[in-house]
Write a protein that holds these residues in place. Structure first.
Motif, mmCIF file in Angstrom:
data_model
loop_
_atom_site.group_PDB
_atom_site.id
_atom_site.type_symbol
_atom_site.label_atom_id
_atom_site.label_comp_id
_atom_site.label_asym_id
_atom_site.label_seq_id
_atom_site.Cartn_x
_atom_site.Cartn_y
_atom_site.Cartn_z
ATOM 1 N N GLU A 115 -79.662 61.010 44.691
ATOM 2 C CA GLU A 115 -79.117 61.198 43.337
ATOM 3 C C GLU A 115 -78.782 59.856 42.697
ATOM 4 O OE1 GLU A 115 -75.902 63.978 43.266
ATOM 5 O OE2 GLU A 115 -77.129 65.596 44.080
ATOM 6 N N LYS A 116 -78.170 58.969 43.469
ATOM 7 C CA LYS A 116 -77.833 57.646 42.937
ATOM 8 C C LYS A 116 -79.099 56.837 42.660
ATOM 9 C CE LYS A 116 -73.190 57.169 44.776
ATOM 10 N NZ LYS A 116 -72.287 56.367 45.598
ATOM 11 N N LEU A 117 -80.093 56.960 43.512
ATOM 12 C CA LEU A 117 -81.351 56.254 43.282
ATOM 13 C C LEU A 117 -82.004 56.771 42.009
ATOM 14 C CD1 LEU A 117 -83.518 54.229 44.040
ATOM 15 C CD2 LEU A 117 -84.503 55.959 45.565
ATOM 16 N N GLU A 118 -82.007 58.086 41.818
ATOM 17 C CA GLU A 118 -82.590 58.666 40.603
ATOM 18 C C GLU A 118 -81.855 58.181 39.357
ATOM 19 O OE1 GLU A 118 -85.411 60.465 40.000
ATOM 20 O OE2 GLU A 118 -85.726 59.785 42.039
ATOM 21 N N ALA A 119 -80.524 58.113 39.444
ATOM 22 C CA ALA A 119 -79.745 57.619 38.305
ATOM 23 C C ALA A 119 -80.100 56.163 38.015
ATOM 24 C CB ALA A 119 -78.250 57.766 38.588
ATOM 25 N N ALA A 155 -98.941 45.172 41.292
ATOM 26 C CA ALA A 155 -99.489 45.093 42.649
ATOM 27 C C ALA A 155 -100.049 46.429 43.098
ATOM 28 C CB ALA A 155 -98.406 44.629 43.620
ATOM 29 N N GLY A 156 -101.240 46.427 43.628
ATOM 30 C CA GLY A 156 -101.861 47.644 44.125
ATOM 31 C C GLY A 156 -102.521 48.455 43.032
ATOM 32 N N ASN A 157 -102.668 47.880 41.827
ATOM 33 C CA ASN A 157 -103.318 48.554 40.705
ATOM 34 C C ASN A 157 -102.651 49.865 40.326
ATOM 35 O OD1 ASN A 157 -105.208 46.515 40.347
ATOM 36 N ND2 ASN A 157 -106.536 47.390 41.890
ATOM 37 N N ILE A 158 -101.347 49.918 40.425
ATOM 38 C CA ILE A 158 -100.586 51.092 39.997
ATOM 39 C C ILE A 158 -99.579 50.624 38.956
ATOM 40 C CG2 ILE A 158 -98.915 50.871 41.890
ATOM 41 C CD1 ILE A 158 -98.711 53.934 41.919
ATOM 42 N N SER A 159 -99.384 51.397 37.912
ATOM 43 C CA SER A 159 -98.459 50.980 36.856
ATOM 44 C C SER A 159 -97.028 51.362 37.246
ATOM 45 C CB SER A 159 -98.828 51.649 35.536
ATOM 46 O OG SER A 159 -98.509 53.021 35.574
ATOM 47 N N LEU A 160 -96.078 50.716 36.584
ATOM 48 C CA LEU A 160 -94.676 51.038 36.839
ATOM 49 C C LEU A 160 -94.377 52.489 36.489
ATOM 50 C CD1 LEU A 160 -92.969 47.784 35.542
ATOM 51 C CD2 LEU A 160 -93.305 48.481 37.904
ATOM 52 N N SER A 161 -95.015 52.994 35.452
ATOM 53 C CA SER A 161 -94.817 54.403 35.093
ATOM 54 C C SER A 161 -95.274 55.319 36.217
ATOM 55 C CB SER A 161 -95.589 54.740 33.815
ATOM 56 O OG SER A 161 -95.057 54.051 32.723
ATOM 57 N N GLU A 162 -96.409 54.989 36.816
ATOM 58 C CA GLU A 162 -96.912 55.800 37.925
ATOM 59 C C GLU A 162 -95.972 55.711 39.118
ATOM 60 O OE1 GLU A 162 -101.713 55.746 37.649
ATOM 61 O OE2 GLU A 162 -100.733 53.792 37.912
ATOM 62 N N MET A 163 -95.447 54.504 39.400
ATOM 63 C CA MET A 163 -94.513 54.348 40.513
ATOM 64 C C MET A 163 -93.257 55.169 40.267
ATOM 65 S SD MET A 163 -94.612 50.458 41.901
ATOM 66 C CE MET A 163 -95.045 49.478 40.498
ATOM 67 N N LEU A 164 -92.731 55.120 39.032
ATOM 68 C CA LEU A 164 -91.528 55.881 38.706
ATOM 69 C C LEU A 164 -91.782 57.375 38.829
ATOM 70 C CD1 LEU A 164 -88.613 55.854 37.739
ATOM 71 C CD2 LEU A 164 -89.451 55.760 35.406
ATOM 72 N N THR A 165 -92.931 57.833 38.353
ATOM 73 C CA THR A 165 -93.296 59.245 38.470
ATOM 74 C C THR A 165 -93.370 59.649 39.935
ATOM 75 O OG1 THR A 165 -94.485 59.190 36.381
ATOM 76 C CG2 THR A 165 -95.067 60.961 37.918
ATOM 77 N N ASN A 166 -93.997 58.789 40.755
ATOM 78 C CA ASN A 166 -94.107 59.080 42.189
ATOM 79 C C ASN A 166 -92.735 59.142 42.846
ATOM 80 O OD1 ASN A 166 -96.889 59.116 41.971
ATOM 81 N ND2 ASN A 166 -97.161 57.061 42.778
ATOM 82 N N LEU A 167 -91.851 58.196 42.512
ATOM 83 C CA LEU A 167 -90.511 58.192 43.102
ATOM 84 C C LEU A 167 -89.717 59.429 42.698
ATOM 85 C CD1 LEU A 167 -89.524 54.439 42.742
ATOM 86 C CD2 LEU A 167 -89.935 55.679 44.870
#
Length: 100
Positions: A58-62, A79-91
């Motif tokens: 929960e704290k990480l999501e916040a 890095a790794g040809n992934i956008s920050l938006s994609e990383m955030l969506t994945n997380l």
């Protein structure tokens, strides 16, 4: 932004049981390849570690919700040809799956 260094090949050893499980997941279509499966599992491990460091998912999501991407283009690959938006969506997807 500078280009990330080319990754060096890494060898990962799995138990026979874990390797069979990962191969079965690839064959079911959960992952396109073994490399993708290993990368996904490492991402999950990193997410759990980050959640532990900040005091829970929960704290990480916040914290992730508070991040401000105004200074960079969130759709630009990093890095790794992934956008920050994609990383955030994945997380966020991993956090939701962890809570279920």
């Amino acid at each position: 932004m500078t280009e990330p260094a080319s990754p060096h090949p890494v060898t990962v050893q799995l138990s026979a049981e874990d390797a069979a499980d990962l191969q079965a997941r690839v064959e079911r279509g959960e992952f396109a390849s073994l490399d993708e499966g290993v990368a996904a599992e490492l991402a999950e491990l990193n997410y759990r570690r980050a959640a532990e460091i900040v005091g829970g998912s929960e704290k990480l999501e916040a914290l992730l919700d508070e991040l401000d991407f105004d200074l960079i283009d969130p759709e630009e690959p990093v890095a790794g040809n992934i956008s920050l938006s994609e990383m955030l969506t994945n997380l966020k997807a991993q956090a939701k799956a962890a809570d279920e």
